[in-house]
Design a protein around this motif. Structure first.
Motif, PDB file in Angstrom:
ATOM      1  N   VAL A 142       0.848  -1.191   0.000  1.00 36.19           N
ATOM      2  CA  VAL A 142       0.000   0.000   0.000  1.00 36.19           C
ATOM      3  C   VAL A 142       0.881   1.237   0.000  1.00 36.19           C
ATOM      4  CG1 VAL A 142      -1.956  -1.104   1.141  1.00 36.19           C
ATOM      5  CG2 VAL A 142      -0.164  -0.073   2.528  1.00 36.19           C
ATOM      6  N   GLY A 143       0.363   2.309  -0.608  1.00 39.26           N
ATOM      7  CA  GLY A 143       1.100   3.563  -0.661  1.00 39.26           C
ATOM      8  C   GLY A 143       1.928   3.677  -1.919  1.00 39.26           C
ATOM      9  N   ASN A 144       2.300   4.916  -2.278  1.00 43.74           N
ATOM     10  CA  ASN A 144       3.152   5.135  -3.442  1.00 43.74           C
ATOM     11  C   ASN A 144       4.363   6.005  -3.110  1.00 43.74           C
ATOM     12  OD1 ASN A 144       1.989   7.608  -3.105  1.00 43.74           O
ATOM     13  ND2 ASN A 144       0.879   7.624  -5.041  1.00 43.74           N
ATOM     14  N   LYS A 145       4.536   6.388  -1.856  1.00 45.51           N
ATOM     15  CA  LYS A 145       5.718   7.138  -1.433  1.00 45.51           C
ATOM     16  C   LYS A 145       6.541   6.297  -0.471  1.00 45.51           C
ATOM     17  CE  LYS A 145       4.322  11.920  -2.174  1.00 45.51           C
ATOM     18  NZ  LYS A 145       4.175  13.258  -1.564  1.00 45.51           N
ATOM     19  N   LYS A 146       5.977   5.980   0.659  1.00 45.70           N
ATOM     20  CA  LYS A 146       6.641   5.102   1.612  1.00 45.70           C
ATOM     21  C   LYS A 146       5.926   3.753   1.556  1.00 45.70           C
ATOM     22  CE  LYS A 146       8.263   8.735   4.719  1.00 45.70           C
ATOM     23  NZ  LYS A 146       8.283   9.253   6.102  1.00 45.70           N
ATOM     24  N   PHE A 147       6.508   2.814   0.807  1.00 48.33           N
ATOM     25  CA  PHE A 147       5.859   1.530   0.612  1.00 48.33           C
ATOM     26  C   PHE A 147       5.696   0.789   1.936  1.00 48.33           C
ATOM     27  CE2 PHE A 147       8.104   2.165  -3.498  1.00 48.33           C
ATOM     28  CZ  PHE A 147       6.974   2.279  -4.289  1.00 48.33           C
ATOM     29  N   ALA A 148       4.584   0.088   2.047  1.00 46.50           N
ATOM     30  CA  ALA A 148       4.336  -0.731   3.232  1.00 46.50           C
ATOM     31  C   ALA A 148       3.713  -2.045   2.789  1.00 46.50           C
ATOM     32  CB  ALA A 148       3.410  -0.008   4.208  1.00 46.50           C
ATOM     33  N   PHE A 149       4.372  -3.153   3.115  1.00 45.93           N
ATOM     34  CA  PHE A 149       3.839  -4.482   2.838  1.00 45.93           C
ATOM     35  C   PHE A 149       3.012  -4.890   4.038  1.00 45.93           C
ATOM     36  CE2 PHE A 149       4.202  -9.156   2.839  1.00 45.93           C
ATOM     37  CZ  PHE A 149       3.650  -9.413   1.589  1.00 45.93           C
ATOM     38  N   ASP A 150       1.753  -5.216   3.805  1.00 47.86           N
ATOM     39  CA  ASP A 150       0.855  -5.474   4.929  1.00 47.86           C
ATOM     40  C   ASP A 150      -0.022  -6.680   4.640  1.00 47.86           C
ATOM     41  OD1 ASP A 150      -0.228  -5.108   7.420  1.00 47.86           O
ATOM     42  OD2 ASP A 150      -0.766  -3.010   7.109  1.00 47.86           O
TER      43      ASP A 150
END
Length: 300
Positions: free
Chosen positions: A224-232
């Motif tokens: 999720v996200g397009n600046k600070k990626f986060a795998f969730d």
């Protein structure tokens, strides 16, 4: 008077500088031991012409050599920076997900039929943390989470994230063949033992007790996200694992029925009955005790 010239009895000697834009690149030294006046004006003129071309060739060769060296240095620098960037990305995302993101610029969410999720949380964190300085608090959490990272890496478990004093990890993704509920419980046991060792070694009893909850089931994972990626990860399995942790006790591992079925041949567990879980109703829970083989060794 030069020793070399005397010993060779040179009869004709010529020295011509290789000049390029007024800069001496080298010097041609020619000698003839047989004939006086070997280097006539005509021959000297030809040699000077050749010397000028040689000086230009040497300058070009040095330039290209220096250029190649700089290109090689820059290539190595870029290779090092790329590795740093790749390593940083792999600290955030699983390798398969990171590769997909680099190749396509985006990743697609994936569903997993079975995965085992582990939640950990420190008991009485808020009340105890108030007695610690910010530096002490961060140092303790950092020490614990670094140890957790080390332990789950050994068991091929994927770290998802930390939320304050909570730690979330999962087995079974992105590689479904890596799933092992037993290894998650193995890791949980090591985490509990590590916390006990930290508490015993701390003179001021500053380390926290830990609660652990584990549940096995289907879930969805993605970036999720397009600046600070986060795998969730998302789904009922994640929520249930959280409820397992909330219903655990100090330095205990609380597991669900589905996880129990996968680890019961290795671990002896205590059935706690059905316990109320927030927004989940009544859930069957077990405390993990000792490994069955350890119990057998004690009896033998």
């Amino acid at each position: 008077n030069d020793k070399f010239i005397k010993s060779h009895e040179c009869k004709s000697i010529l020295c011509i500088p290789l000049l390029n834009m007024g800069k001496i690149q080298a010097v041609i030294y020619l000698s003839n031991d047989l004939t006086y006046g070997a280097f006539t004006e005509k021959r000297v003129g030809l040699l000077k012409l050749l010397a000028g071309q040689m000086a230009i060739s040497i300058e070009n060769a040095l330039f290209y050599s220096e250029l190649e060296h700089k290109v090689e240095e820059r290539t190595n620098e870029l290779r090092i920076e790329k590795k740093k960037s790749d390593d940083l990305l792999l600290n955030i995302l699983p390798e398969d997900v990171a590769n997909e993101l680099k190749q396509t610029g985006h990743t697609r969410p994936r569903s997993y039929e079975v995965a085992t999720v582990m939640f950990t949380d420190f008991e009485n964190f808020t009340s105890k943390s108030e007695k610690l300085s910010p530096e002490e608090l961060v140092t303790i959490i950092d020490t614990c989470f670094k140890k957790f990272d080390e332990i789950i890496s050994k068991y091929n478990i994927e770290k998802i994230k930390t939320i304050g004093d909570a730690y979330l990890c999962v087995s079974g993704l992105p590689d479904t063949h890596s799933h092992s509920a037993i290894q998650v419980v193995d890791a949980a046991v090591e985490i509990v033992n590590a916390i006990k060792e930290f508490r015993e070694s701390a003179n001021n009893n500053s380390y926290f007790d830990i609660r652990i909850g584990i549940h096995t089931g289907p879930l969805v994972a993605g970036v999720v996200g397009n600046k600070k990626f986060a795998f969730d990860i998302w789904g009922d399995t994640v929520n249930t694992a959280s409820r397992m942790e909330q219903n655990s006790e100090a330095n205990k591992i609380n597991i669900s029925q589905s996880t129990y079925e996968l680890i019961k041949n290795k671990y002896q567990c205590t059935f706690r009955g059905k316990r109320a879980a927030k927004n989940k109703g009544m859930i069957e829970m077990y405390f993990v005790n000792e490994q069955i083989e350890d119990i057998a060794n004690v009896h033998s």
